[in-house]
Design an enzyme around this catalytic site. Structure first.
Site, PDB file in Angstrom:
ATOM      1  N   GLU A  99       3.694  -9.717 -33.699  1.00  0.00           N
ATOM      2  CA  GLU A  99       3.882  -9.657 -32.052  1.00  0.00           C
ATOM      3  C   GLU A  99       2.647  -9.352 -31.319  1.00  0.00           C
ATOM      4  OE1 GLU A  99       7.549  -7.008 -31.796  1.00  0.00           O
ATOM      5  OE2 GLU A  99       8.629  -8.328 -33.440  1.00  0.00           O
TER       6      GLU A  99
ATOM      7  N   GLU B 268      13.071 -13.666 -39.859  1.00  0.00           N
ATOM      8  CA  GLU B 268      13.954 -12.758 -39.608  1.00  0.00           C
ATOM      9  C   GLU B 268      15.091 -13.195 -38.930  1.00  0.00           C
ATOM     10  OE1 GLU B 268      12.109  -9.543 -37.288  1.00  0.00           O
ATOM     11  OE2 GLU B 268      10.165  -9.678 -38.260  1.00  0.00           O
TER      12      GLU B 268
HETATM   13  O1  G3I Z   1      14.877   6.384 -41.559  1.00  0.00           O
HETATM   14  C1  G3I Z   1      13.968   7.216 -40.679  1.00  0.00           C
HETATM   15  C2  G3I Z   1      14.689   8.520 -40.439  1.00  0.00           C
HETATM   16  O2  G3I Z   1      14.342   9.045 -41.627  1.00  0.00           O
HETATM   17  C3  G3I Z   1      13.980   9.482 -39.392  1.00  0.00           C
HETATM   18  O3  G3I Z   1      14.540  10.623 -39.046  1.00  0.00           O
HETATM   19  C4  G3I Z   1      14.098   8.412 -37.961  1.00  0.00           C
HETATM   20  C5  G3I Z   1      13.594   9.213 -36.771  1.00  0.00           C
HETATM   21  O4  G3I Z   1      13.323   8.389 -35.851  1.00  0.00           O
HETATM   22  O5  G3I Z   1      13.783   7.464 -38.118  1.00  0.00           O
HETATM   23  C6  G3I Z   1      14.361   6.470 -39.071  1.00  0.00           C
HETATM   24  O6  G3I Z   1      13.732   5.126 -39.113  1.00  0.00           O
HETATM   25  C7  G3I Z   1      14.366   4.356 -38.281  1.00  0.00           C
HETATM   26  C8  G3I Z   1      14.138   3.030 -38.913  1.00  0.00           C
HETATM   27  O7  G3I Z   1      14.466   1.926 -38.429  1.00  0.00           O
HETATM   28  C9  G3I Z   1      15.148   3.097 -40.297  1.00  0.00           C
HETATM   29  O8  G3I Z   1      16.451   3.051 -39.789  1.00  0.00           O
HETATM   30  C10 G3I Z   1      13.221   4.088 -36.960  1.00  0.00           C
HETATM   31  O9  G3I Z   1      13.410   5.299 -36.337  1.00  0.00           O
HETATM   32  C11 G3I Z   1      13.510   2.988 -36.465  1.00  0.00           C
HETATM   33  O10 G3I Z   1      12.516   2.774 -35.270  1.00  0.00           O
HETATM   34  C12 G3I Z   1      13.519   1.598 -37.135  1.00  0.00           C
HETATM   35  O11 G3I Z   1      13.934   0.588 -36.331  1.00  0.00           O
HETATM   36  C13 G3I Z   1      13.549  -0.656 -37.043  1.00  0.00           C
HETATM   37  C14 G3I Z   1      12.790  -1.530 -36.062  1.00  0.00           C
HETATM   38  O12 G3I Z   1      12.193  -2.588 -36.513  1.00  0.00           O
HETATM   39  C15 G3I Z   1      11.366  -0.627 -35.757  1.00  0.00           C
HETATM   40  O13 G3I Z   1      10.682  -0.511 -36.714  1.00  0.00           O
HETATM   41  C16 G3I Z   1      14.803  -1.487 -37.560  1.00  0.00           C
HETATM   42  O14 G3I Z   1      15.216  -0.949 -38.432  1.00  0.00           O
HETATM   43  C17 G3I Z   1      14.210  -2.854 -38.014  1.00  0.00           C
HETATM   44  O15 G3I Z   1      15.597  -3.817 -38.103  1.00  0.00           O
HETATM   45  C18 G3I Z   1      13.474  -3.574 -36.832  1.00  0.00           C
HETATM   46  O16 G3I Z   1      12.733  -4.899 -37.220  1.00  0.00           O
HETATM   47  C19 G3I Z   1      11.987  -5.505 -36.247  1.00  0.00           C
HETATM   48  C20 G3I Z   1      11.019  -6.077 -37.293  1.00  0.00           C
HETATM   49  O17 G3I Z   1      10.113  -5.082 -38.070  1.00  0.00           O
HETATM   50  C21 G3I Z   1       9.936  -7.039 -36.239  1.00  0.00           C
HETATM   51  N1  G3I Z   1      10.802  -8.097 -35.375  1.00  0.00           N
HETATM   52  C22 G3I Z   1      11.920  -7.393 -34.655  1.00  0.00           C
HETATM   53  C23 G3I Z   1      12.969  -6.732 -35.512  1.00  0.00           C
HETATM   54  C24 G3I Z   1      13.877  -5.987 -34.834  1.00  0.00           C
HETATM   55  O18 G3I Z   1      13.615  -4.954 -33.646  1.00  0.00           O
END
Ligand code: G3I
Length: 368
Positions: A158, A273
């Site tokens: 991105e 994705e």
């Molecule tokens: O698991 C941790 C937890 O231990 C911690 O306490 C908490 C604190 O914020 O965070 C948790 O992790 C979260 C993770 O998902 C697992 O659930 C992150 O906060 C959260 O930001 C993360 O979101 C992911 C997001 O990307 C940002 O990385 C989503 O699951 C994931 O589906 C999403 O995927 C993205 C692709 O990588 C790129 N393209 C867009 C797509 C959708 O946004």
């Protein structure tokens, strides 16, 4: 023994054919997406998290359907280098091991992104004269750690955002501010040196429809890919995230033309994705039909291009989707997203069948 009569020969042939047809229709009914894709020289997979490893029925479905695995969260810098200089690969290694143990390809996601970076990194990138090792050191260390185990890396994710107003359409992100547009080239050269066997991918969203904002993104991505070619940057493929929405201005010919432009520049493509958001509602069957229809029409075009080498959905089951972010949706089925091939009870939905049909109709790739 008397020679078989023509009638007997014909009867035998017909029963063999009907047996084969029967076997084929039985196969066609049950063969998992990974098998269907492999038969065509493609791969099908999905993202997952170690948080799902305790859900045995889900893991069983994952092992059955997916021929490729990508970490949804645990391959990102916010998880791997939460503390500066301390690389924790434990979760990503568990996913890589699961993939290896189940004969799945493993995708690396993602090395350089504007999002999901630890706070210390954003601060370091915004400081005066940040060292390039903030970029090269991480890319080198992570790619080297997984060397030989990763099919393809989303090296940069991105990097395009035309709304930021730059003529090159690049996103005004910490990486650009720290190192200028060259950060992309540096990232790909570093990744190539660390694992020459991995396919290097540029991954982005919003390249799917004829909407003006998506057309602007497509134009900027083509410019980026052309620049990579001019400068000899080792990027091999474009990853289209394909986060689709029902009711969007999706036009098959528009996508076909865009993919042809990418192919003409010598890149392969991956659908990285895929999921299909909709607008909710009580009529679950109608929602599932609309989601399946869009996924099918998209893949019909994408897989018709022999340079498209694989399809990854952003999750396997509605049980676990990033779109289900609002806590209250857990109680109101009509509001729960239904963007993935299996429903939350792990049953194959119309979208699963649409993906299966698109894979079955795709031209064979070499090796398929
Ligand atoms: O698991 C941790 C937890 O231990 C911690 O306490 C908490 C604190 O914020 O965070 C948790 O992790 C979260 C993770 O998902 C697992 O659930 C992150 O906060 C959260 O930001 C993360 O979101 C992911 C997001 O990307 C940002 O990385 C989503 O699951 C994931 O589906 C999403 O995927 C993205 C692709 O990588 C790129 N393209 C867009 C797509 C959708 O946004």
């Amino acid at each position: 023994m008397a020679p078989l009569s023509r009638r007997a020969l014909l009867g035998g042939a017909l029963s063999a054919l009907s047996l084969a047809a029967g076997r084929h229709s039985a196969w066609a009914e049950v063969a998992a997406l990974r098998e269907r894709a492999l038969r065509k020289g493609l791969f099908y997979g999905c993202c997952a998290s170690t948080a799902h490893f305790g859900d045995a029925p889900f893991i069983q479905a994952l092992a059955r359907e997916a021929g490729a695995l990508v970490p949804e969260w645990e391959g990102k810098r916010g998880r791997i280098e939460a503390r500066r200089g301390v690389l924790d690969f434990s979760a990503a290694d568990r996913l890589a091991e699961f993939a290896a143990n189940h004969g799945m390809l493993f995708r690396g996601h993602t090395l350089v992104w504007w999002n999901s970076n630890p706070a210390w990194l954003n601060a370091a990138l915004d400081a005066a004269s940040p060292p390039e090792s903030l970029l090269t050191g991480y890319v080198d260390a992570v790619v080297a750690h997984f060397r030989g185990r990763v099919h393809s890396w989303d090296v940069v994710n991105e990097a395009i955002e035309p709304k930021d107003g730059r003529p090159d359409g690049l996103r005004a992100c910490p990486w650009l501010r720290a190192f200028g547009p060259a950060y992309l080239d540096i990232a790909y050269h570093t990744a190539r040196a660390a694992d020459p066997g991995a396919l290097l991918v540029y991954n982005d969203y919003g390249m799917d429809t004829a909407d003006p904002w998506q057309a602007a993104r497509q134009h900027a991505v083509i410019g980026l890919l052309e620049g990579f070619r001019r400068r000899g940057v080792p990027c091999d493929a474009l990853g289209l995230q394909a986060h689709l929405k029902t009711g969007s201005n999706f036009d098959q010919e528009h996508l076909r033309r865009f993919l042809a432009e990418v192919t003409a520049l010598g890149y392969r493509t991956l659908i990285t994705e895929l999921d299909v958001a909709d607008h909710g509602g009580m009529d679950i069957a109608a929602r599932d039909r609309a989601v399946a229809d869009l996924a099918g029409r998209y893949l019909e075009v994408a897989l018709d291009q022999p340079q498209t080498i694989g399809v990854v959905t952003w999750g396997l089951s509605d049980r676990y989707t990033w779109l289900d972010r609002r806590p209250w949706t857990r109680w109101v089925e009509a509001w729960r997203p239904r963007p993935l091939p299996l429903d939350s009870a792990l049953r194959r939905k119309p979208m699963w069948h649409a993906i299966a049909r698109a894979i079955d109709a795709a031209p064979h790739r070499p090796g398929g």
